[in-house]
Design an enzyme around this catalytic site. Structure first.
Site, PDB file in Angstrom:
ATOM      1  N   ASP A   1      -3.497   6.769   0.799  1.00  0.00           N
ATOM      2  CA  ASP A   1      -3.257   7.064   2.219  1.00  0.00           C
ATOM      3  C   ASP A   1      -1.749   7.234   2.428  1.00  0.00           C
ATOM      4  O   ASP A   1      -0.969   6.323   2.145  1.00  0.00           O
ATOM      5  CB  ASP A   1      -3.805   5.909   3.061  1.00  0.00           C
ATOM      6  CG  ASP A   1      -3.720   6.173   4.569  1.00  0.00           C
ATOM      7  OD1 ASP A   1      -4.596   5.677   5.292  1.00  0.00           O
ATOM      8  OD2 ASP A   1      -2.771   6.844   5.015  1.00  0.00           O
TER       9      ASP A   1
ATOM     10  N   ASP B   1      -4.763  12.840   5.511  1.00  0.00           N
ATOM     11  CA  ASP B   1      -3.796  12.101   4.691  1.00  0.00           C
ATOM     12  C   ASP B   1      -4.421  11.007   3.843  1.00  0.00           C
ATOM     13  O   ASP B   1      -3.716  10.131   3.355  1.00  0.00           O
ATOM     14  CB  ASP B   1      -2.682  11.522   5.586  1.00  0.00           C
ATOM     15  CG  ASP B   1      -3.044  10.175   6.186  1.00  0.00           C
ATOM     16  OD1 ASP B   1      -4.219   9.966   6.529  1.00  0.00           O
ATOM     17  OD2 ASP B   1      -2.139   9.329   6.293  1.00  0.00           O
ATOM     18  N   GLU B   2      -5.708  11.083   3.648  1.00  0.00           N
ATOM     19  CA  GLU B   2      -6.396   9.934   3.054  1.00  0.00           C
ATOM     20  C   GLU B   2      -7.583  10.389   2.198  1.00  0.00           C
ATOM     21  O   GLU B   2      -8.324  11.272   2.615  1.00  0.00           O
ATOM     22  CB  GLU B   2      -6.890   9.100   4.229  1.00  0.00           C
ATOM     23  CG  GLU B   2      -7.452   7.793   3.930  1.00  0.00           C
ATOM     24  CD  GLU B   2      -8.013   7.165   5.216  1.00  0.00           C
ATOM     25  OE1 GLU B   2      -8.674   6.152   5.072  1.00  0.00           O
ATOM     26  OE2 GLU B   2      -7.809   7.687   6.322  1.00  0.00           O
TER      27      GLU B   2
HETATM   28  P1  TTP Z   1      -3.121   7.152   9.594  1.00  0.00           P
HETATM   29  O1  TTP Z   1      -3.203   7.242   8.105  1.00  0.00           O
HETATM   30  O2  TTP Z   1      -4.049   6.234  10.293  1.00  0.00           O
HETATM   31  O3  TTP Z   1      -1.639   6.715  10.023  1.00  0.00           O
HETATM   32  P2  TTP Z   1      -0.267   7.136   9.407  1.00  0.00           P
HETATM   33  O4  TTP Z   1      -0.409   7.930   8.154  1.00  0.00           O
HETATM   34  O5  TTP Z   1       0.563   7.760  10.474  1.00  0.00           O
HETATM   35  O6  TTP Z   1       0.391   5.716   9.088  1.00  0.00           O
HETATM   36  P3  TTP Z   1      -0.042   4.675   7.953  1.00  0.00           P
HETATM   37  O7  TTP Z   1      -1.146   5.276   7.164  1.00  0.00           O
HETATM   38  O8  TTP Z   1       1.206   4.476   7.140  1.00  0.00           O
HETATM   39  O9  TTP Z   1      -0.432   3.453   8.699  1.00  0.00           O
HETATM   40  O10 TTP Z   1      -3.316   8.585  10.233  1.00  0.00           O
HETATM   41  C1  TTP Z   1      -2.838   9.769   9.625  1.00  0.00           C
HETATM   42  C2  TTP Z   1      -2.332  10.743  10.675  1.00  0.00           C
HETATM   43  O11 TTP Z   1      -3.360  11.017  11.604  1.00  0.00           O
HETATM   44  C3  TTP Z   1      -1.186  10.214  11.483  1.00  0.00           C
HETATM   45  O12 TTP Z   1       0.054  10.449  10.846  1.00  0.00           O
HETATM   46  C4  TTP Z   1      -1.324  10.949  12.779  1.00  0.00           C
HETATM   47  C5  TTP Z   1      -2.810  11.176  12.911  1.00  0.00           C
HETATM   48  N1  TTP Z   1      -3.373  10.227  13.882  1.00  0.00           N
HETATM   49  C6  TTP Z   1      -3.497  10.592  15.202  1.00  0.00           C
HETATM   50  O13 TTP Z   1      -3.176  11.723  15.574  1.00  0.00           O
HETATM   51  N2  TTP Z   1      -3.993   9.676  16.106  1.00  0.00           N
HETATM   52  C7  TTP Z   1      -4.356   8.413  15.735  1.00  0.00           C
HETATM   53  O14 TTP Z   1      -4.794   7.611  16.582  1.00  0.00           O
HETATM   54  C8  TTP Z   1      -4.248   8.039  14.354  1.00  0.00           C
HETATM   55  C9  TTP Z   1      -4.649   6.666  13.898  1.00  0.00           C
HETATM   56  C10 TTP Z   1      -3.757   8.974  13.458  1.00  0.00           C
HETATM   57 MG    MG Z   2      -1.706   7.307   6.644  1.00  0.00          MG
END
Ligand code: TTP
Ligand code: MG
Length: 361
Positions: free
Chosen positions: A8, A103-104
């Site tokens: 992720d 992203d995951e």
């Molecule tokens: P995440 O992987 O949940 O968050 P992140 O990559 O920003 O941070 P981390 O993994 O380090 O905790 O989500 C991936 C992307 O999805 C995030 O960059 C932006 C988008 N997103 C939204 O648009 N709204 C949201 O509520 C969430 C959780 C994510």
């Molecule tokens: Mg992330």
């Protein structure tokens, strides 16, 4: 035994913005809508998270908590492009990649380990390749199942790498807050806290009757997860031949109205799945399992391909109601869609299976 990686990216949208604009590096960046127009934070850089800024927070609140935060409008095309690069790297490692969002993803690297590689070495190399090719940091969890790997990847963010050795799943999970477990949402977690159950270990110790009372049908599933047992396979993203949803009832149902409600819910589920996969189908199938376990499937082919919830549920209703004779009860109902358009307006490359509004992973 399987070896699964959950990967992720860290603060994905914000990290891309910092990558593309060096002025933003090391600074609190808040990607999202305008505070004046009730915009929300899509994500924030870790520098901004220190101030309590997080995804889904109103941007106006974020600005109050972190006035020095730099607001950046999202550039979804760029994120998709970066996502493709990262997913390509995953695919170079193994064919068994299951993307969960931009992203995951889960990667089944059992094959690599069978070739003599160490799981930890595979994970380190994966992190390095992503960094070298894109400049982004990815947090990685390694374990013998998807749920353990996913929990592990989150533990040492950002730039995390956590490996749970085979056989140590239960000990690993035991001290963690119960809300980290798959299938335990915030509401369930609240209720468990009220019962004095704080950790996954507390949960795993509860007697079977308690589990059955608390979780009903899901009890065996939750208990297994709490003990670190999870056989869920990594599902690759090939376009499937059919998409369906079904449900088994706790008690058999004969009331057509009640069955109609269930059908609508299943149709919505199938329709949104079709939408996500960007496919439309022509053949609607319903599956009915009777009290005596006889299973009937009935299908019909429409003149045009659709992903419409309404069309699926109406067609499903026609098929189902024809079978509902008085006194007949169902123990299971399913709805499916197949006959996907062969050359639709799909891009030839497999589309990424997600949109810009993502659910939390
Ligand atoms: P995440 O992987 O949940 O968050 P992140 O990559 O920003 O941070 P981390 O993994 O380090 O905790 O989500 C991936 C992307 O999805 C995030 O960059 C932006 C988008 N997103 C939204 O648009 N709204 C949201 O509520 C969430 C959780 C994510
Ligand atoms: Mg992330």
């Amino acid at each position: 035994m399987r070896h699964i990686i959950h990967a992720d990216l860290d603060a994905f949208y914000a990290a891309v913005e910092q990558l593309d604009n060096p002025d933003l590096r090391g600074k609190p960046v808040m990607v999202g809508g305008s505070p004046q127009s009730r915009g929300v934070v899509a994500t924030a850089s870790y520098e901004a998270r220190v101030f309590g800024v997080h995804s889904a927070m109103p941007m106006a609140t974020a600005v109050r908590q972190c006035p020095q935060g730099i607001i950046v409008r999202p550039r979804f095309d760029r994120y998709r492009e970066m996502s493709r690069l990262v997913m390509d790297i995953f695919h170079q490692l193994t064919d068994l990649v299951e993307p969960l969002s931009l992203d995951e993803a889960y990667l089944d690297v059992t094959g690599k380990v069978a070739e003599g590689r160490l799981p930890l070495g595979v994970a380190i190399e994966l992190k390095r390749q992503v960094k070298d090719a894109t400049g982004l940091n990815v947090s990685v969890g390694v374990g013998t199942s998807k749920s353990v790997a996913k929990i592990a990847s989150d533990l040492e963010k950002p730039d995390g790498l956590v490996l749970v050795a085979p056989g140590e799943e239960r000990e690993f999970l035991s001290p963690l807050p119960v809300g980290k477990l798959w299938g335990v949402g915030p509401k369930t977690a609240e209720r468990l806290y009220a019962d004095g159950i704080h950790t996954i270990g507390d949960l795993a110790q509860q007697p079977d009757e308690w589990f059955a009372r608390r979780f009903g049908k899901r009890a065996p599933y939750v208990l297994a997860k709490a003990m670190g047992q999870d056989e869920e396979p990594v599902k690759t993203e090939r376009t499937p031949k059919s998409i369906s949803a079904e449900t088994t009832f706790p008690e058999d149902i004969s009331d057509p109205e009640e069955l109609g409600d269930v059908l609508n819910r299943l149709a919505l589920n199938v329709s949104s799945h079709l939408e996500r996969k960007e496919v439309k189908g022509r053949t609607v199938t319903v599956k009915l399992r009777l009290t005596d376990f006889t299973t009937l499937t009935r299908q019909t082919t429409l003149s045009t391909a659709t992903n419409s919830e309404k069309v699926i549920s109406e067609t499903g209703w026609k098929l189902m109601s024809a079978e509902l004779t008085p006194g007949r009860s169902l123990r299971l109902l399913g709805v499916g869609m197949s006959g996907f358009a062969e050359h639709s307006d799909l891009p030839q490359q497999l589309p990424l299976p997600f949109s810009d509004s993502m659910s939390q992973g």
